[in-house]
Design a protein around this motif. Structure first.
Motif, PDB file in Angstrom:
ATOM      1  N   VAL A  25     -10.222 -32.298 -16.092  1.00  0.00           N
ATOM      2  CA  VAL A  25      -9.708 -31.610 -17.279  1.00  0.00           C
ATOM      3  C   VAL A  25      -9.047 -32.628 -18.218  1.00  0.00           C
ATOM      4  CG1 VAL A  25      -7.944 -29.960 -18.037  1.00  0.00           C
ATOM      5  CG2 VAL A  25      -9.450 -29.369 -16.145  1.00  0.00           C
ATOM      6  N   GLU A 132       0.854 -30.101 -16.107  1.00  0.00           N
ATOM      7  CA  GLU A 132      -0.509 -30.222 -16.649  1.00  0.00           C
ATOM      8  C   GLU A 132      -0.584 -31.380 -17.647  1.00  0.00           C
ATOM      9  OE1 GLU A 132      -1.237 -26.216 -17.807  1.00  0.00           O
ATOM     10  OE2 GLU A 132       0.170 -26.270 -19.457  1.00  0.00           O
ATOM     11  N   GLU A 134      -3.339 -32.610 -19.723  1.00  0.00           N
ATOM     12  CA  GLU A 134      -4.339 -32.894 -20.759  1.00  0.00           C
ATOM     13  C   GLU A 134      -3.777 -33.123 -22.154  1.00  0.00           C
ATOM     14  OE1 GLU A 134      -4.127 -30.016 -18.902  1.00  0.00           O
ATOM     15  OE2 GLU A 134      -5.415 -28.468 -19.737  1.00  0.00           O
ATOM     16  N   ILE A 161       0.463 -24.950 -21.732  1.00  0.00           N
ATOM     17  CA  ILE A 161      -0.633 -24.669 -22.661  1.00  0.00           C
ATOM     18  C   ILE A 161      -0.989 -23.177 -22.576  1.00  0.00           C
ATOM     19  CG2 ILE A 161      -3.046 -25.240 -23.204  1.00  0.00           C
ATOM     20  CD1 ILE A 161      -2.514 -27.940 -21.739  1.00  0.00           C
ATOM     21  N   ILE A 166      -6.703 -23.403 -22.713  1.00  0.00           N
ATOM     22  CA  ILE A 166      -7.037 -24.249 -21.552  1.00  0.00           C
ATOM     23  C   ILE A 166      -8.554 -24.430 -21.498  1.00  0.00           C
ATOM     24  CG2 ILE A 166      -6.982 -24.432 -19.026  1.00  0.00           C
ATOM     25  CD1 ILE A 166      -4.415 -22.703 -19.097  1.00  0.00           C
ATOM     26  N   ARG A 192      -4.480 -20.301 -14.869  1.00  0.00           N
ATOM     27  CA  ARG A 192      -3.467 -21.139 -14.217  1.00  0.00           C
ATOM     28  C   ARG A 192      -2.213 -20.318 -13.980  1.00  0.00           C
ATOM     29  NH1 ARG A 192      -3.767 -26.658 -17.781  1.00  0.00           N
ATOM     30  NH2 ARG A 192      -5.918 -27.178 -17.257  1.00  0.00           N
ATOM     31  N   GLU A 207       2.262 -24.882 -11.948  1.00  0.00           N
ATOM     32  CA  GLU A 207       1.413 -24.318 -13.010  1.00  0.00           C
ATOM     33  C   GLU A 207       2.104 -23.253 -13.851  1.00  0.00           C
ATOM     34  OE1 GLU A 207      -2.340 -22.898 -11.637  1.00  0.00           O
ATOM     35  OE2 GLU A 207      -3.049 -24.905 -11.161  1.00  0.00           O
ATOM     36  N   ARG A 214      -7.714 -18.238 -18.966  1.00  0.00           N
ATOM     37  CA  ARG A 214      -8.629 -18.944 -19.869  1.00  0.00           C
ATOM     38  C   ARG A 214      -9.498 -17.927 -20.602  1.00  0.00           C
ATOM     39  NH1 ARG A 214     -12.364 -23.067 -17.150  1.00  0.00           N
ATOM     40  NH2 ARG A 214     -12.912 -23.381 -19.326  1.00  0.00           N
TER      41      ARG A 214
END
Ligand code: SF4
Length: 451
Positions: A25, A132, A134, A161, A166, A192, A207, A214
């Motif tokens: 990811v 997370e 990203e 996020i 995501i 998540r 998380e 998503r």
């Protein structure tokens, strides 16, 4: 645009080899941001240190990112594993790589996020991202390119996020082939976080304490691409639990059916509020096996773990799943909070009465920082504030002795092939199945059920 070398440092291949989704990811986000990326998987390369260093030297990255997913490679409460040596070795490798190409080293991943200060010290990485990664990694790289001075440890828990933002992972052809050929499925996340508060669990801490879903269409498109482009037909939804109480998972199942994806899949389910119609819907969408996070073997110890269901719910969930002709496994741990010899005996009998399923038993609960069982272990004198949880430390109820509990379960489950204890035995069975019959996938679904 920068050249970024990403290393998956996972060395754990049990119960099966798992595609490094967290790193994938991050890789996908870096690629979307216009960077040139190279993924190196230490497991795929056979833990070959020289090969890793040669790959870094060849690629000449401007940044090195490493993901550390697992603290322990084993779940065995009879051994206290000290992971210090493993992470020090990773650190030496990272330092050597850094000295060859003069690139800053950034680490992250689930295990790192559980004890960032300790692992940053052990590895001597330049920066670490907790949670997370990203968005944080893309920001960090811009800051470093601009010669700013970011914090050494970046915490992302305050800015999770939103679910629809995501994105999926970077699925590299040869990596997918490696994992798919060995484990028999490829993993995908549809959401998540977790809104439950089980006493031992690190998921909500890692998380977030609520489910973030998503975009279903993106999930369906991702599955479709993996099937069409890379030939994957079996999937493992590695959500904390698939059947969230709000029922978002139904949308995923309906999407798979509507798109006629014709896939097979499995996931972790909770017995909480399970309904027959929903399991049948999932089956229509390709569900072939259910891993139930049952966790304890009677109502007293389920309450001790702060589970939201009791043993009656477990029996009901087992009936729903097995009447739908789906393979079903329960994972239970003895020795947790409020366990006594009486509850051990009750749990042994409860598991014996579960029909048409496999039960995999273990003793002792691994303690992690930030969980409620850590607080309980402190108040019961099992650990103190100086105990390093880098070593695998297990919680045992002060009311029971491990050896006696092991003996009771071994005796109580004997001659029941579907009741597997200890988990080490399950590992040996899996390894034998892989070696002798080239079996792939969950493997517990191949264990013969006792009459
Ligand atoms: S054990 Fe499962 S249900 Fe409980 S908090 Fe963890 S992920 Fe959620």
């Amino acid at each position: 645009m920068s050249r970024i070398f990403l290393i998956s440092f996972n060395t754990c291949d049990y119960p099966h080899e798992v595609y490094p989704l967290g790193l994938a990811v991050v890789a996908a986000a870096l690629e979307r941001a216009g960077h040139d990326i190279h993924i190196y998987d230490y497991l795929v390369a056979g833990h070959n240190d020289n090969d890793l260093i040669a790959a870094v030297e060849k690629y000449q990255p401007e940044f090195i990112c490493a993901s550390i997913r697992n603290l322990d490679d084993d779940v065995d409460s009879s051994r206290q594993t000290d992971n210090r040596e493993k992470f020090t070795r990773f650190g030496h490798l990272l330092q050597k790589a850094r000295s060859l190409v003069s690139a800053p080293v950034i680490i992250g991943g689930a295990a790192f996020s559980l004890m960032p200060e300790v692992l940053l010290d052990l590895t001597d990485a330049d920066y670490g991202i907790v949670g997370e990664g990203e968005k944080a990694i893309c920001r960090l790289i811009v800051e470093l390119q601009n010669n700013e001075k970011p914090d050494r440890i970046i915490y992302t828990f305050e800015s999770l996020i939103p679910g629809p933002e995501i994105k999926g992972g970077y699925y590299h052809d040869s990596l997918v082939r490696y994992y798919y050929e060995r484990s028999g499925f490829i993993n995908i996340q549809t959401k998540r976080g977790c809104s439950f508060r089980c006493a031992y669990c690190t998921y909500p801490g890692l998380e977030g304490c609520s489910f973030r879903y998503r975009d279903t269409k993106e999930v369906i498109d991702e599955i479709s691409r993996l099937k069409k482009d890379l030939g994957c037909n079996r999937f493992f939804f590695t959500d904390s639990i698939f059947n969230d109480p709000a029922g978002h998972y139904r949308e995923v199942a309906e999407g798979i059916i509507a798109e006629k994806l014709d896939i097979q899949w499995t996931a972790y389910f909770t017995p909480y509020c399970m309904e027959k119609a929903d399991i049948l819907l999932c089956k229509m969408a390709g569900l072939y096996a259910v891993e139930l996070g049952t966790d304890a073997a009677c109502s007293t110890t389920l309450a001790g773990l702060n589970k939201m269901f009791d043993w009656e719910d477990v029996v009901r969930a087992n009936d729903i799943v097995t009447h739908a002709d789906l393979a079903c496994a329960h994972f239970v741990v003895f020795g947790g909070p409020d366990e006594t010899y009486q509850t051990v005996e009750e749990g042994i009998q409860n598991c014996r009465q579960l029909q048409k399923c496999v039960v995999i038993g273990n003793t002792g609960i691994r303690i992690y920082y930030g969980t409620s069982i850590y607080g309980r272990a402190q108040s019961e004198g099992i650990v103190d504030k100086d105990t390093s949880l880098l070593e695998s430390v297990y919680y045992f109820s002060p009311e029971v002795q491990k050896d006696r509990v092991d003996e009771m379960i071994t005796r109580g489950w004997q001659r029941q092939s579907h009741l597997v204890f200890p988990a080490e035995k399950g590992k040996m069975i899996s390894q034998a199945m892989k070696k002798m019959y080239n079996f792939k996938g969950l493997l517990w679904d191949k264990i013969p059920l006792s009459a």
